[in-house]
Scaffold this motif. Structure first.
Motif, PDB file in Angstrom:
ATOM      1  N   ALA A 244       4.028   1.277  -4.314  1.00 12.92           N
ATOM      2  CA  ALA A 244       4.004   0.711  -3.422  1.00 12.92           C
ATOM      3  C   ALA A 244       4.142   1.345  -2.272  1.00 12.92           C
ATOM      4  O   ALA A 244       3.053   1.329  -1.260  1.00 12.92           O
ATOM      5  CB  ALA A 244       3.980  -0.931  -3.246  1.00 12.92           C
ATOM      6  N   GLY A 245       5.681   1.440  -1.855  1.00 15.18           N
ATOM      7  CA  GLY A 245       5.572   2.267  -0.732  1.00 15.18           C
ATOM      8  C   GLY A 245       5.323   3.058  -0.140  1.00 15.18           C
ATOM      9  O   GLY A 245       4.676   3.265   1.450  1.00 15.18           O
ATOM     10  N   LEU A 246       5.139   4.239  -1.172  1.00 17.74           N
ATOM     11  CA  LEU A 246       3.939   5.391  -0.934  1.00 17.74           C
ATOM     12  C   LEU A 246       2.329   5.124  -0.189  1.00 17.74           C
ATOM     13  O   LEU A 246       2.158   6.244  -0.089  1.00 17.74           O
ATOM     14  CB  LEU A 246       4.063   6.337  -2.462  1.00 17.74           C
ATOM     15  CG  LEU A 246       4.806   7.415  -1.862  1.00 17.74           C
ATOM     16  CD1 LEU A 246       5.406   8.349  -2.813  1.00 17.74           C
ATOM     17  CD2 LEU A 246       4.924   8.235  -0.567  1.00 17.74           C
ATOM     18  N   VAL A 247       1.931   3.671  -1.315  1.00 24.65           N
ATOM     19  CA  VAL A 247       0.477   3.634  -1.233  1.00 24.65           C
ATOM     20  C   VAL A 247       0.609   2.972   0.350  1.00 24.65           C
ATOM     21  O   VAL A 247      -0.688   3.431   0.961  1.00 24.65           O
ATOM     22  CB  VAL A 247       0.273   2.302  -1.622  1.00 24.65           C
ATOM     23  CG1 VAL A 247      -1.726   2.488  -1.513  1.00 24.65           C
ATOM     24  CG2 VAL A 247       0.336   2.505  -3.018  1.00 24.65           C
ATOM     25  N   GLU A 248       1.367   2.615   0.935  1.00 26.51           N
ATOM     26  CA  GLU A 248       1.956   2.104   2.330  1.00 26.51           C
ATOM     27  C   GLU A 248       1.903   3.283   3.032  1.00 26.51           C
ATOM     28  O   GLU A 248       1.316   3.884   4.078  1.00 26.51           O
ATOM     29  CB  GLU A 248       2.848   1.607   2.628  1.00 26.51           C
ATOM     30  CG  GLU A 248       2.592   0.493   4.035  1.00 26.51           C
ATOM     31  CD  GLU A 248       4.297  -0.072   4.547  1.00 26.51           C
ATOM     32  OE1 GLU A 248       3.985  -1.446   4.072  1.00 26.51           O
ATOM     33  OE2 GLU A 248       5.321   0.923   4.802  1.00 26.51           O
TER      34      GLU A 248
ATOM     35  N   ALA B 186       0.027  -7.733  -6.414  1.00 29.81           N
ATOM     36  CA  ALA B 186      -0.582  -7.946  -7.876  1.00 29.81           C
ATOM     37  C   ALA B 186      -0.352  -9.123  -8.750  1.00 29.81           C
ATOM     38  O   ALA B 186       0.920  -9.632  -8.076  1.00 29.81           O
ATOM     39  CB  ALA B 186      -0.030  -6.774  -8.417  1.00 29.81           C
ATOM     40  N   LYS B 187       0.356  -9.120  -9.399  1.00 32.19           N
ATOM     41  CA  LYS B 187       1.002 -10.396 -10.595  1.00 32.19           C
ATOM     42  C   LYS B 187       1.121 -10.048 -11.765  1.00 32.19           C
ATOM     43  O   LYS B 187       1.209  -9.407 -12.543  1.00 32.19           O
ATOM     44  CB  LYS B 187       0.078 -12.052 -10.289  1.00 32.19           C
ATOM     45  CG  LYS B 187      -1.227 -11.222 -11.150  1.00 32.19           C
ATOM     46  CD  LYS B 187      -2.726 -12.347 -11.056  1.00 32.19           C
ATOM     47  CE  LYS B 187      -3.662 -11.923 -12.535  1.00 32.19           C
ATOM     48  NZ  LYS B 187      -5.021 -13.204 -12.497  1.00 32.19           N
ATOM     49  N   ASP B 188       2.228 -11.144 -12.411  1.00 36.31           N
ATOM     50  CA  ASP B 188       2.624 -10.682 -14.052  1.00 36.31           C
ATOM     51  C   ASP B 188       2.761 -12.863 -14.643  1.00 36.31           C
ATOM     52  O   ASP B 188       1.577 -13.173 -13.581  1.00 36.31           O
ATOM     53  CB  ASP B 188       3.666  -9.898 -13.622  1.00 36.31           C
ATOM     54  CG  ASP B 188       4.921 -10.772 -12.767  1.00 36.31           C
ATOM     55  OD1 ASP B 188       5.625 -11.821 -12.999  1.00 36.31           O
ATOM     56  OD2 ASP B 188       6.204 -10.478 -13.506  1.00 36.31           O
ATOM     57  N   ASP B 189       3.497 -13.007 -15.260  1.00 31.23           N
ATOM     58  CA  ASP B 189       3.972 -14.476 -15.801  1.00 31.23           C
ATOM     59  C   ASP B 189       3.679 -15.362 -15.168  1.00 31.23           C
ATOM     60  O   ASP B 189       3.390 -16.244 -14.900  1.00 31.23           O
ATOM     61  CB  ASP B 189       4.266 -14.195 -17.317  1.00 31.23           C
ATOM     62  CG  ASP B 189       3.275 -14.150 -18.553  1.00 31.23           C
ATOM     63  OD1 ASP B 189       2.421 -14.433 -18.675  1.00 31.23           O
ATOM     64  OD2 ASP B 189       3.899 -14.256 -19.566  1.00 31.23           O
ATOM     65  N   ASN B 190       4.651 -14.577 -14.178  1.00 29.70           N
ATOM     66  CA  ASN B 190       5.853 -15.557 -13.635  1.00 29.70           C
ATOM     67  C   ASN B 190       4.941 -15.650 -11.993  1.00 29.70           C
ATOM     68  O   ASN B 190       5.425 -16.851 -11.250  1.00 29.70           O
ATOM     69  CB  ASN B 190       7.072 -14.681 -13.388  1.00 29.70           C
ATOM     70  CG  ASN B 190       7.597 -15.002 -14.456  1.00 29.70           C
ATOM     71  OD1 ASN B 190       7.806 -15.713 -15.695  1.00 29.70           O
ATOM     72  ND2 ASN B 190       8.244 -13.846 -15.230  1.00 29.70           N
ATOM     73  N   GLY B 191       4.161 -14.862 -11.520  1.00 33.83           N
ATOM     74  CA  GLY B 191       4.372 -14.560  -9.956  1.00 33.83           C
ATOM     75  C   GLY B 191       3.402 -13.930  -9.330  1.00 33.83           C
ATOM     76  O   GLY B 191       3.561 -12.981  -9.942  1.00 33.83           O
ATOM     77  N   ILE B 192       3.193 -13.600  -7.901  1.00 27.81           N
ATOM     78  CA  ILE B 192       3.017 -13.008  -7.156  1.00 27.81           C
ATOM     79  C   ILE B 192       3.248 -11.907  -7.011  1.00 27.81           C
ATOM     80  O   ILE B 192       4.386 -12.272  -6.014  1.00 27.81           O
ATOM     81  CB  ILE B 192       1.812 -13.930  -6.116  1.00 27.81           C
ATOM     82  CG1 ILE B 192       1.316 -15.390  -6.881  1.00 27.81           C
ATOM     83  CG2 ILE B 192       1.156 -13.008  -5.200  1.00 27.81           C
ATOM     84  CD1 ILE B 192       0.096 -14.677  -7.938  1.00 27.81           C
ATOM     85  N   TYR B 193       2.750 -10.415  -6.818  1.00 28.37           N
ATOM     86  CA  TYR B 193       3.343  -9.735  -6.031  1.00 28.37           C
ATOM     87  C   TYR B 193       3.309  -9.171  -4.692  1.00 28.37           C
ATOM     88  O   TYR B 193       1.644  -9.098  -4.191  1.00 28.37           O
ATOM     89  CB  TYR B 193       3.773  -8.428  -6.683  1.00 28.37           C
ATOM     90  CG  TYR B 193       4.441  -8.671  -8.353  1.00 28.37           C
ATOM     91  CD1 TYR B 193       5.702  -7.387  -7.980  1.00 28.37           C
ATOM     92  CD2 TYR B 193       4.459  -9.494  -9.319  1.00 28.37           C
ATOM     93  CE1 TYR B 193       7.113  -8.003  -8.803  1.00 28.37           C
ATOM     94  CE2 TYR B 193       5.533  -9.988 -10.043  1.00 28.37           C
ATOM     95  CZ  TYR B 193       6.713  -8.608 -10.182  1.00 28.37           C
ATOM     96  OH  TYR B 193       6.609  -8.783 -11.441  1.00 28.37           O
ATOM     97  N   VAL B 194       3.547  -9.409  -3.847  1.00 27.00           N
ATOM     98  CA  VAL B 194       2.619  -8.485  -2.399  1.00 27.00           C
ATOM     99  C   VAL B 194       3.484  -7.460  -1.165  1.00 27.00           C
ATOM    100  O   VAL B 194       4.915  -7.011  -1.799  1.00 27.00           O
ATOM    101  CB  VAL B 194       3.600  -9.999  -1.109  1.00 27.00           C
ATOM    102  CG1 VAL B 194       2.596  -9.516   0.431  1.00 27.00           C
ATOM    103  CG2 VAL B 194       3.056 -11.714  -1.204  1.00 27.00           C
ATOM    104  N   ASN B 195       2.850  -6.783  -1.970  1.00 24.81           N
ATOM    105  CA  ASN B 195       2.846  -5.095  -1.963  1.00 24.81           C
ATOM    106  C   ASN B 195       2.523  -4.762  -0.662  1.00 24.81           C
ATOM    107  O   ASN B 195       2.989  -4.011  -0.440  1.00 24.81           O
ATOM    108  CB  ASN B 195       1.984  -4.266  -2.665  1.00 24.81           C
ATOM    109  CG  ASN B 195       1.906  -4.347  -4.628  1.00 24.81           C
ATOM    110  OD1 ASN B 195       3.449  -4.453  -4.157  1.00 24.81           O
ATOM    111  ND2 ASN B 195       2.074  -4.792  -5.752  1.00 24.81           N
ATOM    112  N   GLN B 196       1.438  -5.102  -0.211  1.00 31.73           N
ATOM    113  CA  GLN B 196       0.898  -4.426   1.336  1.00 31.73           C
ATOM    114  C   GLN B 196       1.088  -6.375   2.098  1.00 31.73           C
ATOM    115  O   GLN B 196       0.184  -6.973   2.080  1.00 31.73           O
ATOM    116  CB  GLN B 196      -0.662  -4.111   1.061  1.00 31.73           C
ATOM    117  CG  GLN B 196      -0.327  -2.802   0.065  1.00 31.73           C
ATOM    118  CD  GLN B 196       0.471  -1.346   0.519  1.00 31.73           C
ATOM    119  OE1 GLN B 196       1.389  -1.978   1.530  1.00 31.73           O
ATOM    120  NE2 GLN B 196       1.103  -1.011  -0.690  1.00 31.73           N
ATOM    121  N   PHE B 197       1.422  -5.664   3.332  1.00 31.04           N
ATOM    122  CA  PHE B 197       1.927  -6.821   4.561  1.00 31.04           C
ATOM    123  C   PHE B 197      -0.397  -6.940   5.069  1.00 31.04           C
ATOM    124  O   PHE B 197       0.053  -6.163   6.503  1.00 31.04           O
ATOM    125  CB  PHE B 197       2.875  -6.539   4.929  1.00 31.04           C
ATOM    126  CG  PHE B 197       3.851  -6.799   4.178  1.00 31.04           C
ATOM    127  CD1 PHE B 197       3.848  -7.880   3.884  1.00 31.04           C
ATOM    128  CD2 PHE B 197       4.796  -5.526   3.851  1.00 31.04           C
ATOM    129  CE1 PHE B 197       6.242  -8.074   3.043  1.00 31.04           C
ATOM    130  CE2 PHE B 197       5.934  -5.867   2.696  1.00 31.04           C
ATOM    131  CZ  PHE B 197       6.115  -6.985   2.581  1.00 31.04           C
TER     132      PHE B 197
END
Length: 685
Positions: A383-387, A450-461
């Motif tokens: 995700a850092g490379l996406v940024e 993005a997300k998984d079973d447990n929660g939300i991933y904040v990949n881009q600000f």
């Protein structure tokens, strides 16, 4: 017989995934059970961000209308009307002409989640009607291969494009490595049609283009088998399209075909260096060679296949290919393609500054691929490379007014030999990059969460509102961001519940500029951040995959604030890349900075930036509508000069002048290279 048995065993294995207990729906995306993370699609996200709002609005209001007008002028939309019999005239032949129209429709579909623009939607609906009318009864659609020479609309047989690319039904599916580029863009255009159909459906709820794309996908599944694919050569893209159709339909035949295409279709060309490597089946390759857009597209589709199937051989190769790119085939701004003829990856560590190719399409495709790698692995590095691409070498491709485009994104450049979009002049035109850039910007919401079973991933600000589900329960949150210039983001919870927030730590706080790369920060320290939950400061270390992990029983109205250290950092390169010896780049937050001649009345390409020279961030309301600049003191011929630097993505928006991203720090170590660019741009992105 054996091949058919294997095929049915494969299909049965895939279908078995759908027969698992219902918990599989919450635990994993049904289409991608082997992916650590589930994508949060753009239609679950509404972007509202001070940095990106203006750019998306310009795409909707200016860029897409302009490019649709160019498509009309070039006859690329009329081609569909002529094939369907809705209009008389002569077909206009180009390099993959249909793909440009599809990419613009894809961008329009993404943009509808930002703002439902009825004027734009009406234009798109009309074009989609023309496209669907042109599709033949088998599902086939490529305007160049549907009419024969006896038709009044057919071009003259001796036209250069006819001889180069072929024409007529007799040349359907006739693309071979030995006759490249004859008949080679058919699957490429099909893939873009599928991506457009899915994006337009998700953005508007309208299925007309999607249904046409599914009919085409059905034909491809019928017409191709493993033996034919192994003989076939094309520009990759259909793999991505097939996986998009698979996401919507959950029909395993599209996954099966995408798997075969990813592994075996030949994207090597006679002009390529090291054909021995890139002619192998993909699951046997370990070092990236070939056309930079083709490779990133095939890797993207193949990564989706791995997310769906868990295929270890393909997964192992993809990670080796990624390592080869970041270790020695990627420029400091995220671009790929070193100026080797025909838009290719060069040899390891051969990254000359002036000839860099770094095509917009290739840079965007790197972001697409790294987004998939993040979903597959749950690792923040991707995700850092996406940024890096988002804020730098992809965003630089389009002018601030939305009307002009680069093809190649240069590193350092003077005023000599600058003639066109390839060599450092923004131009208004319609080809692969201008049609790709709008969807990159309007589709930015795809990459935020993005997300998984447990929660939300904040990949881009990126400021936005998220509405999604975790284990069947609604989860809503807002992000308020002033990230690009201030390094701040705030998350506000809008639904109560127990779940985890995973917040990515930006790569520009680390010691390495790009993970596993030759690029590193001069201070060699890990920079920090301040984390507050409901106004109270917390110390939370990042987990091994690069995320802050905040597990709580959240209440509506809870807030999470993160302020990242916005120190100005110098980026160095190890000695393996000769071209960068003695040079340094400047970065603040997610933005690389460059000097332009228009701000600096001296030879910026000869200026030295001493190690001890202090650089300050200063807001300038006069420059480019108001931006954060970097200012400091350099040396030129032993005299002090005061310099001003602007964000790299903004360069060449105020006329033509020299530009320098890599600055001289140690003159005695500078590697001399020719200040010229390759002009051999003979294939489409």
């Amino acid at each position: 017989m054996r091949k058919h048995v294997c095929k049915w065993k494969y299909l049965c294995g895939i279908l078995f995934l759908y027969m698992l207990p219902s918990i599989s729906v919450s635990a994993k995306n049904r289409s991608y059970p082997n992916s650590d993370l589930v994508a949060v699609e753009f239609n679950e996200v509404k972007v509202d961000d001070p940095f990106w709002n203006e750019r998306i609005k310009v795409i909707q209001d200016v860029t897409l209308p302009l490019l649709f007008q160019l498509a009309e002028k070039q006859g690329k939309i009329d081609n569909f009307r002529i094939v369907s019999g809705r209009k008389q005239g002569k077909l206009r032949l180009y390099n993959a002409p249909d793909s440009d129209v599809y990419k613009l429709l894809e961008a329009a579909g993404y943009s509808m989640s930002f703002c439902r623009n009825l004027t734009l939607e009406t234009v798109c609906d009309s074009i989609i009607d023309d496209i669907v009318a042109a599709q033949d009864s088998t599902g086939y659609l490529h305007t160049q291969y549907m009419l024969d020479f006896a038709h009044p609309a057919a071009p003259q047989p001796d036209l250069p494009n006819v001889n180069t690319f072929g024409f007529g039904p007799s040349n359907r599916w006739k693309s071979l490595k030995t006759n490249w580029p004859f008949a080679y863009s058919q699957l490429y255009c099909a893939g873009h049609m599928m991506e457009a159909g899915v994006a337009y459906y998700r953005g508007t709820g309208k299925k007309r283009l999607l249904n046409a794309a599914i009919r085409f996908a059905d034909l491809i599944c019928k017409d191709f088998d493993e033996d034919k694919i192994k003989m076939y050569a094309d520009h990759p893209e259909v793999e991505i399209g097939l996986m998009k159709v698979y996401e919507i339909t959950e029909d395993a035949k599209y996954l099966y075909m995408a798997d075969l295409m990813s592994r075996y279709i030949n994207f090597s060309r006679p002009v390529d260096i090291n054909k021995e490597e890139n002619s192998k089946p993909l699951h046997k390759q370990s070092c990236a060679f070939g056309h930079c857009v083709r490779t990133a597209y095939i890797y993207t589709g193949a990564t989706d296949v791995v997310r769906a199937t868990g295929a270890e051989d393909l997964k192992e190769s993809l990670f080796k290919l990624w390592e080869s790119i970041v270790k020695g085939k990627m420029y400091i701004h995220g671009g790929t393609g070193n100026g080797t003829k025909a838009e290719q990856h060069g040899d390891m560590y051969d990254l000359p500054i002036f000839p860099t190719y770094s095509e917009c399409c290739a840079n965007i495709a790197q972001a697409q691929w790294n987004h998939r790698l993040n979903l597959l692995s749950g690792d923040a590095r991707y995700a850092g490379l996406v940024e890096l691409e988002m804020f730098n070498s992809a965003l630089s491709g389009i002018s601030l007014d939305g009307k002009k485009f680069f093809y190649s994104n240069k590193i350092n450049i003077n005023n000599r030999k600058r003639k066109n979009k390839h060599s450092g002049i923004r131009e208004t035109y319609l080809f692969c990059c201008p049609s790709k850039l709008p969807g990159f910007i309007t589709g930015i919401g795809r990459w935020i969460y993005a997300k998984d079973d447990n929660g939300i991933y904040v990949n881009q600000f990126i400021g936005s509102q998220l509405k999604t589900k975790l284990k069947g329960k609604a989860v809503c949150l807002r992000q308020f961001s002033d990230y690009a210039y201030q390094g701040k983001t705030k998350l506000q919870i809008e639904t109560s519940g127990c779940f985890t927030l995973y917040i990515r730590i930006p790569q520009w706080l680390a010691k390495e500029h790009i993970p596993n790369s030759p690029y590193y920060y001069g201070d060699e320290t890990q920079k920090g951040y301040v984390l507050q939950i409901n106004g109270e400061e917390y110390v939370v270390p990042a987990n091994k995959k690069g995320y802050l992990t905040l597990e709580r029983n959240w209440k509506k109205g809870d807030t999470v604030d993160v302020i990242f250290d916005m120190s100005i950092r110098r980026i160095y390169t190890n000695d393996k890349i000769k071209a960068n010896q003695g040079r340094v780049a400047m970065m603040r937050g997610p933005l690389l900075y460059c000097l332009e001649g228009i701000d600096n009345a001296f030879d910026i390409l000869s200026m030295m930036l001493p190690v001890e020279s202090k650089v300050n961030a200063i807001y300038s309301k006069e420059i480019l509508g108001g931006i954060m600049t970097l200012e400091g003191i350099g040396l030129l011929d032993g005299e002090h000069v005061q310099f001003k630097a602007v964000p790299y993505f903004m360069w060449e928006n105020r006329g033509t002048s020299p530009m320098a991203l890599l600055l001289i720090e140690e003159p005695d170590k500078i590697y001399k290279e020719k200040e010229e660019s390759s002009t051999d741009y003979n294939t489409n992105g």
